[in-house]
Design a protein around this motif. Structure first.
Motif, PDB file in Angstrom:
ATOM      1  N   GLY A   1       0.760  -1.242   0.000  1.00 13.17           N
ATOM      2  CA  GLY A   1       0.000   0.000   0.000  1.00 13.17           C
ATOM      3  C   GLY A   1       0.788   1.288   0.000  1.00 13.17           C
ATOM      4  N   THR A   2       2.091   1.225  -0.141  1.00  9.83           N
ATOM      5  CA  THR A   2       2.885   2.451  -0.185  1.00  9.83           C
ATOM      6  C   THR A   2       3.078   2.890  -1.630  1.00  9.83           C
ATOM      7  OG1 THR A   2       4.068   1.873   1.847  1.00  9.83           O
ATOM      8  CG2 THR A   2       5.128   3.477   0.397  1.00  9.83           C
ATOM      9  N   ARG A   3       2.755   4.132  -1.900  1.00 10.13           N
ATOM     10  CA  ARG A   3       2.952   4.721  -3.239  1.00 10.13           C
ATOM     11  C   ARG A   3       4.305   5.404  -3.232  1.00 10.13           C
ATOM     12  NH1 ARG A   3       3.355   6.204  -7.991  1.00 10.13           N
ATOM     13  NH2 ARG A   3       1.727   7.211  -9.189  1.00 10.13           N
ATOM     14  N   ILE A   4       5.168   5.045  -4.173  1.00 10.71           N
ATOM     15  CA  ILE A   4       6.528   5.589  -4.230  1.00 10.71           C
ATOM     16  C   ILE A   4       6.692   6.405  -5.503  1.00 10.71           C
ATOM     17  CG2 ILE A   4       8.983   5.009  -4.352  1.00 10.71           C
ATOM     18  CD1 ILE A   4       8.175   2.321  -2.952  1.00 10.71           C
ATOM     19  N   ILE A   5       7.161   7.625  -5.329  1.00 13.93           N
ATOM     20  CA  ILE A   5       7.458   8.505  -6.464  1.00 13.93           C
ATOM     21  C   ILE A   5       8.870   9.020  -6.247  1.00 13.93           C
ATOM     22  CG2 ILE A   5       6.726  10.501  -7.808  1.00 13.93           C
ATOM     23  CD1 ILE A   5       4.099  10.411  -6.191  1.00 13.93           C
ATOM     24  N   LYS A   6       9.709   8.881  -7.266  1.00 12.40           N
ATOM     25  CA  LYS A   6      11.104   9.280  -7.125  1.00 12.40           C
ATOM     26  C   LYS A   6      11.420  10.358  -8.164  1.00 12.40           C
ATOM     27  CE  LYS A   6      12.153   4.994  -7.860  1.00 12.40           C
ATOM     28  NZ  LYS A   6      12.650   3.610  -7.942  1.00 12.40           N
ATOM     29  N   PHE A   7      12.079  11.409  -7.698  1.00 14.63           N
ATOM     30  CA  PHE A   7      12.445  12.517  -8.574  1.00 14.63           C
ATOM     31  C   PHE A   7      13.952  12.650  -8.662  1.00 14.63           C
ATOM     32  CE2 PHE A   7       8.345  13.725  -6.735  1.00 14.63           C
ATOM     33  CZ  PHE A   7       7.617  13.950  -7.891  1.00 14.63           C
TER      34      PHE A   7
ATOM     35  N   GLU B   1      22.790   7.439 -14.275  1.00 13.32           N
ATOM     36  CA  GLU B   1      22.204   6.767 -15.432  1.00 13.32           C
ATOM     37  C   GLU B   1      21.984   5.280 -15.143  1.00 13.32           C
ATOM     38  OE1 GLU B   1      23.118   5.869 -20.140  1.00 13.32           O
ATOM     39  OE2 GLU B   1      24.233   7.471 -19.123  1.00 13.32           O
ATOM     40  N   ASP B   2      22.991   4.613 -14.607  1.00 12.11           N
ATOM     41  CA  ASP B   2      22.852   3.193 -14.285  1.00 12.11           C
ATOM     42  C   ASP B   2      21.771   2.961 -13.244  1.00 12.11           C
ATOM     43  OD1 ASP B   2      24.900   2.673 -16.062  1.00 12.11           O
ATOM     44  OD2 ASP B   2      26.409   2.284 -14.509  1.00 12.11           O
ATOM     45  N   CYS B   3      21.772   3.785 -12.210  1.00 14.17           N
ATOM     46  CA  CYS B   3      20.821   3.642 -11.117  1.00 14.17           C
ATOM     47  C   CYS B   3      19.382   3.855 -11.589  1.00 14.17           C
ATOM     48  CB  CYS B   3      21.162   4.634 -10.011  1.00 14.17           C
ATOM     49  SG  CYS B   3      19.956   4.682  -8.697  1.00 14.17           S
ATOM     50  N   LEU B   4      19.140   4.930 -12.307  1.00 13.29           N
ATOM     51  CA  LEU B   4      17.783   5.223 -12.755  1.00 13.29           C
ATOM     52  C   LEU B   4      17.280   4.149 -13.707  1.00 13.29           C
ATOM     53  CD1 LEU B   4      18.459   7.914 -11.379  1.00 13.29           C
ATOM     54  CD2 LEU B   4      17.356   9.080 -13.260  1.00 13.29           C
ATOM     55  N   THR B   5      18.150   3.676 -14.582  1.00 11.82           N
ATOM     56  CA  THR B   5      17.767   2.620 -15.524  1.00 11.82           C
ATOM     57  C   THR B   5      17.408   1.338 -14.779  1.00 11.82           C
ATOM     58  OG1 THR B   5      19.180   3.558 -17.247  1.00 11.82           O
ATOM     59  CG2 THR B   5      18.564   1.245 -17.490  1.00 11.82           C
ATOM     60  N   ALA B   6      18.191   0.993 -13.773  1.00  7.84           N
ATOM     61  CA  ALA B   6      17.997  -0.273 -13.058  1.00  7.84           C
ATOM     62  C   ALA B   6      16.848  -0.235 -12.061  1.00  7.84           C
ATOM     63  CB  ALA B   6      19.285  -0.658 -12.335  1.00  7.84           C
ATOM     64  N   THR B   7      16.470   0.946 -11.567  1.00  8.37           N
ATOM     65  CA  THR B   7      15.508   0.997 -10.456  1.00  8.37           C
ATOM     66  C   THR B   7      14.200   1.714 -10.772  1.00  8.37           C
ATOM     67  OG1 THR B   7      16.514   2.989  -9.515  1.00  8.37           O
ATOM     68  CG2 THR B   7      17.357   0.848  -8.725  1.00  8.37           C
ATOM     69  N   SER B   8      14.016   2.161 -11.994  1.00 10.77           N
ATOM     70  CA  SER B   8      12.736   2.769 -12.355  1.00 10.77           C
ATOM     71  C   SER B   8      11.799   1.656 -12.799  1.00 10.77           C
ATOM     72  CB  SER B   8      12.908   3.805 -13.469  1.00 10.77           C
ATOM     73  OG  SER B   8      11.692   4.509 -13.653  1.00 10.77           O
TER      74      SER B   8
ATOM     75  N   HIS C   1       7.430   0.197 -12.864  1.00 12.65           N
ATOM     76  CA  HIS C   1       6.036   0.649 -12.945  1.00 12.65           C
ATOM     77  C   HIS C   1       5.506   1.033 -11.562  1.00 12.65           C
ATOM     78  CE1 HIS C   1       1.885   0.958 -14.189  1.00 12.65           C
ATOM     79  NE2 HIS C   1       1.550   0.116 -13.223  1.00 12.65           N
ATOM     80  N   HIS C   2       5.873   0.264 -10.537  1.00  7.71           N
ATOM     81  CA  HIS C   2       5.349   0.514  -9.196  1.00  7.71           C
ATOM     82  C   HIS C   2       6.154   1.573  -8.438  1.00  7.71           C
ATOM     83  CE1 HIS C   2       8.271  -2.778  -8.798  1.00  7.71           C
ATOM     84  NE2 HIS C   2       8.604  -2.166  -7.684  1.00  7.71           N
ATOM     85  N   ALA C   3       7.341   1.947  -8.941  1.00  5.42           N
ATOM     86  CA  ALA C   3       8.165   2.971  -8.281  1.00  5.42           C
ATOM     87  C   ALA C   3       8.980   3.696  -9.354  1.00  5.42           C
ATOM     88  CB  ALA C   3       9.073   2.338  -7.239  1.00  5.42           C
ATOM     89  N   PRO C   4       8.296   4.542 -10.136  1.00  4.73           N
ATOM     90  CA  PRO C   4       8.979   5.190 -11.259  1.00  4.73           C
ATOM     91  C   PRO C   4       9.890   6.340 -10.831  1.00  4.73           C
ATOM     92  CG  PRO C   4       6.737   6.015 -11.078  1.00  4.73           C
ATOM     93  CD  PRO C   4       6.893   4.916 -10.039  1.00  4.73           C
ATOM     94  N   TRP C   5      10.907   6.548 -11.625  1.00  9.51           N
ATOM     95  CA  TRP C   5      11.734   7.749 -11.498  1.00  9.51           C
ATOM     96  C   TRP C   5      11.185   8.781 -12.466  1.00  9.51           C
ATOM     97  CZ3 TRP C   5      15.318   9.424  -8.248  1.00  9.51           C
ATOM     98  CH2 TRP C   5      16.039   8.500  -7.493  1.00  9.51           C
TER      99      TRP C   5
END
Length: 186
Positions: free
Chosen positions: A74-80, A125-132, A134-138
């Motif tokens: 139930g946690t909504r995650i949004i990363k900027f 670049e590596d981090c955003l590619t690997a961790t973005s 659908h459930h926690a997008p960058w």
């Protein structure tokens, strides 16, 4: 240093129904630590766990697994990622030096870290590619213009709130009757 790299943030996660904002998080452990491996050596990990061939991919997988777990619960995650150009960063550092009201913001560490710009960009670049996911997008937000960046971030947050379809609970006829009886007592 006695805990795993996710611990510092996870012990401060907001409970259900609350909002948490992290300016610093476990992402530093795949960014700053990647650029400065001496930090990793000081964390007391065995040489096997510090294996550069697998370490970052394993940490990315741990992050994705944690965020998937949070999402399932139930946690909504949004990363900027507020993407600032190197020229704009220079301009802001100069303002911190030149404007007395901003002197407090200036740190010599900023100048030191700026020398690693290319390394940080590769790590991001590596981090955003690997961790973005659908459930926690960058969301990569152009940040040279502060006002535009704030508007973009605000709209993304507003859209996320709207997706939650939040509403006050509906009162049943039985509950309304109870409330009326309480009202008479007051």
């Amino acid at each position: 240093m006695e805990h795993d790299f996710l611990w510092r943030t996870t012990c401060h996660l907001p409970e259900r129904g609350r909002i948490g904002i992290f300016n610093r998080s476990y992402y530093e452990e795949v960014l700053v630590v990647r650029v400065h491996p001496e930090i990793l050596r000081a964390q007391g990990l065995s040489e096997q766990l510090r294996d550069g061939k697998t370490l970052w991919q394993e940490r990315y997988r741990s992050i994705v697994d944690l965020e998937r777990h949070l999402h399932r619960n139930g946690t909504r995650i949004i990363k900027f990622f507020l993407h600032l150009s190197k020229n704009e960063q220079r301009k802001r550092f100069l303002e911190r030096i030149d404007e007395p009201d901003k002197n407090w913001k200036f740190s010599l560490a900023d100048i030191y870290e700026r020398k690693f710009w290319k390394h940080y960009m590769a790590a991001f670049e590596d981090c955003l590619t690997a961790t973005s996911t659908h459930h926690a997008p960058w969301y990569v937000v152009p940040a040279d213009d502060k006002e535009d960046a704030r508007l973009i971030v605000s709209q993304i947050i507003l859209d996320a709130f709207n997706e939650l379809k939040m509403a006050y609970p509906k009162t049943t006829a039985k509950r309304r009757s109870e409330l009326q009886s309480f009202r008479k007592q007051l």
